[in-house]
Design an enzyme around this catalytic site. Structure first.
Site, short mmCIF file in Angstrom:
data_model
loop_
_atom_site.label_atom_id
_atom_site.label_comp_id
_atom_site.label_asym_id
_atom_site.label_seq_id
_atom_site.Cartn_x
_atom_site.Cartn_y
_atom_site.Cartn_z
N THR A 1 78.94 16.70 3.92
CA THR A 1 77.97 16.87 5.01
C THR A 1 76.95 17.93 4.59
O THR A 1 77.16 18.67 3.62
CB THR A 1 78.68 17.27 6.32
N LYS B 1 77.65 23.21 0.18
CA LYS B 1 77.70 24.60 -0.24
C LYS B 1 77.99 25.59 0.89
O LYS B 1 78.44 26.71 0.64
CB LYS B 1 76.37 24.98 -0.91
N GLY C 1 74.56 20.07 -9.68
CA GLY C 1 74.53 18.61 -9.47
C GLY C 1 75.50 17.94 -10.41
O GLY C 1 76.71 18.16 -10.34
N GLY D 1 59.60 13.97 -2.32
CA GLY D 1 61.01 14.06 -1.95
C GLY D 1 61.76 15.17 -2.67
O GLY D 1 62.98 15.26 -2.59
N GLY E 1 70.40 15.57 -7.06
CA GLY E 1 70.30 14.12 -7.17
C GLY E 1 71.61 13.49 -6.73
O GLY E 1 72.69 14.01 -7.03
N GLU F 1 62.23 19.63 1.20
CA GLU F 1 62.48 19.25 2.59
C GLU F 1 61.25 19.57 3.46
O GLU F 1 60.41 20.38 3.07
CB GLU F 1 63.67 20.06 3.14
N LYS G 1 74.63 28.98 -4.58
CA LYS G 1 75.16 28.57 -5.89
C LYS G 1 75.61 29.78 -6.70
O LYS G 1 76.59 29.71 -7.44
CB LYS G 1 74.10 27.76 -6.64
#
Lengths: 337, 337
Positions: A96, A125, A154, A207, A316, A210, A225
């Site tokens: 989510t 995260k 990723g 894209g 991605g 955001e 991260k």
């Protein structure tokens, strides 16, 4: 291996697609036969102990944004916590969206799954940035595996790399470009003198950014991260609240030009030495962290092997889903022993 | 763990120094207590089942280039093959210089060690470039471990990374900058328009290039590393004789300028796609392989995780010795099971 997929956004769907397209390889190469017995999206849950028709789920989501075509297997209003309690499985995959005030609903999903004795793979995260030490403790207490390779880098195996390949070397510090959106913006400003607002608008169109870009360009994604990397690799017990965080919003074309004149470039860097912080830094053009576009890069300053840097796509859907697959393979292998 | 060190050049001595300086960490962290029972240099061997005084060996080599100060433990004229046969040990570390016509004397050392049932760690590229499939078979047949992390990437764990961290991802191709000397020369030519002969002379003065630079700038070192990487990671059965090899000697300032005008840079690249070859290639300045100075970089084109690149110092005594330590830790762990 029975799996509940909590979250059916880009990563969840990419994982489902990989399960379909790579099934032969996973089965023959790793003895891995994933059976998806639950898919939870923001509106309800599709649950079926016999396995859900993945293709139908993907098509339904694509056609009308919901899983309603799977009814009666799909029931509106059934959330992640309920779904995890209702259907037996070996692994819960939590993907989510990241939320940084309370880490919800991800945090509750993870806790429920662990308490129910499920192994957990997490690409979200938020819960880790806020409560990683407690979650690791909970997993340990319930004797379940807790994997989160997809939260950093990723599809680039940043966390695994440090754990599995740098053994015997001391890691003195970690520094990284951990957010593709910020790096895209800074790279473009440096390359052709574009203004930040123009590049941001373009990134939103492509894209890469955001509608509300605060999470990326404010440095919060980098901070998440860095917390996860530092806790996992250096054994710290950080929460995102412990970090000094400065994003790139203040960087002007003039700053970029001034750096260039010195043979440098400005990058948004998450750095853990004595303490952890996120801020724009000038680094030499020839520095291994000087990667362009949406690339991520992370440098480990090691003794005695020197500086080692890993570069890859940091985000991605299918890339992150490939991390989930690697985590699954590791769980399966540990199971098989 | 009893060790015979065959070769006491930069790597061998750096390893001996690490054994001294890191002994507490190796013992406490990994249960590893290396005891050096043999040191072979080009003129003879120091052999002692009770362990050799490492400090004395290092000082003797430093003071007069030989191990004669260790006499009577040191005996002139005893070569590697004899030494390996004479003294019992668990691990033989082969670090004599790379030789590409017959791979000797390294090849005989490796074969003897394996036949005697010793685990082998090799930093010498010659035997692997010429006879890797046969050596792996011999190790398998004699049930010994054969590790060679230090042959590619110096202290940067290139081989381990691909094996341990990219599981479940398909590696479609490998391309890399695998020779620091060539990369130093090309980087300098691109940065300030220097002529190749001037940079080469400077590199020789700085110790980055040998008096006879053919091995480096002729592409042979890159070819050795490409053979080892490709065989280890992609399962090919290449020998260096199968490769098309072109070095950087033909590159002029004009070539470098022409590339620059297109936003590119010229790099010496070892590439394995359908076949393996070494040649100068133009890559975009923004490409992750565009690392400068003596850095090495290797890119794995993976499905579905995309392009993943590892950057680090590709050579150096203590860096390469750190790879040997990692190999030892792995042998020790496999032993302990």
């Amino acid at each position: 291996m029975r799996i509940i997929l909590v979250g059916f956004g880009v990563v969840g769907r990419s994982f489902a697609e990989l399960v379909l397209s790579e099934s032969k390889k996973l089965s023959q190469g790793f003895g891995l036969k994933p059976k998806i017995v639950g898919i939870v999206d923001s509106k309800g849950s599709a649950l079926s102990p016999d396995g859900i028709d993945i293709m139908k789920a993907l098509n339904s989501k694509k056609a009308n944004g919901t899983l309603e075509a799977l009814a009666p297997v799909y029931r509106k209003g059934i959330g992640g916590v309920e779904a995890i309690r209702e259907v037996e499985c070996e692994v819960v995959i939590e993907s989510t969206p990241t939320e940084l005030s309370k880490g919800e609903p991800g945090l509750s999903h993870l806790r429920t799954a662990m308490k129910e004795g499920r192994h957990v793979i997490c690409t979200n995260k938020g819960p880790l940035a806020l409560a990683m030490p407690a979650l690791i403790e909970l997993a340990h207490h319930n004797e379940v595996m807790f994997k989160f390779s997809g939260t950093v880098g990723g599809g680039t195996p940043v966390l695994d790399f440090a754990k599995k390949c740098l053994e015997g070397s001391e890691i003195k510090s970690i520094s990284g470009i951990l957010n593709g959106t910020s790096n895209y913006i800074l790279s473009k400003m440096a390359a052709d003198g574009s203004m930040m607002q123009d590049v941001l608008a373009e990134a939103q169109k492509l894209g890469y950014a955001e509608a509300d870009p605060t999470y990326d360009i404010g440095g919060f994604d980098t901070a998440c991260k860095l917390v996860i990397t530092s806790n996992y690799i250096l054994g710290s017990s950080l929460s995102i609240k412990d970090l000094e965080i400065k994003g790139i919003t203040g960087i002007t074309g003039k700053d970029v030009e001034a750096a260039k004149a010195k043979g440098n470039t400005i990058k948004l860097i998450g750095r853990m030495e004595k303490k952890a912080k996120v801020s724009p830094e000038e680094i030499p053009m020839t520095h291994p962290l000087n990667v362009s576009g949406t690339f991520n890069a992370i440098s480990f300053d090691t003794h005695p092997a020197g500086q080692i840097t890993l570069v890859g796509k940091g985000a991605g859907g299918k890339e992150t889903a490939s991390s989930v697959i690697r985590d699954l393979i590791e769980i399966r292998r540990t199971f098989a022993r």
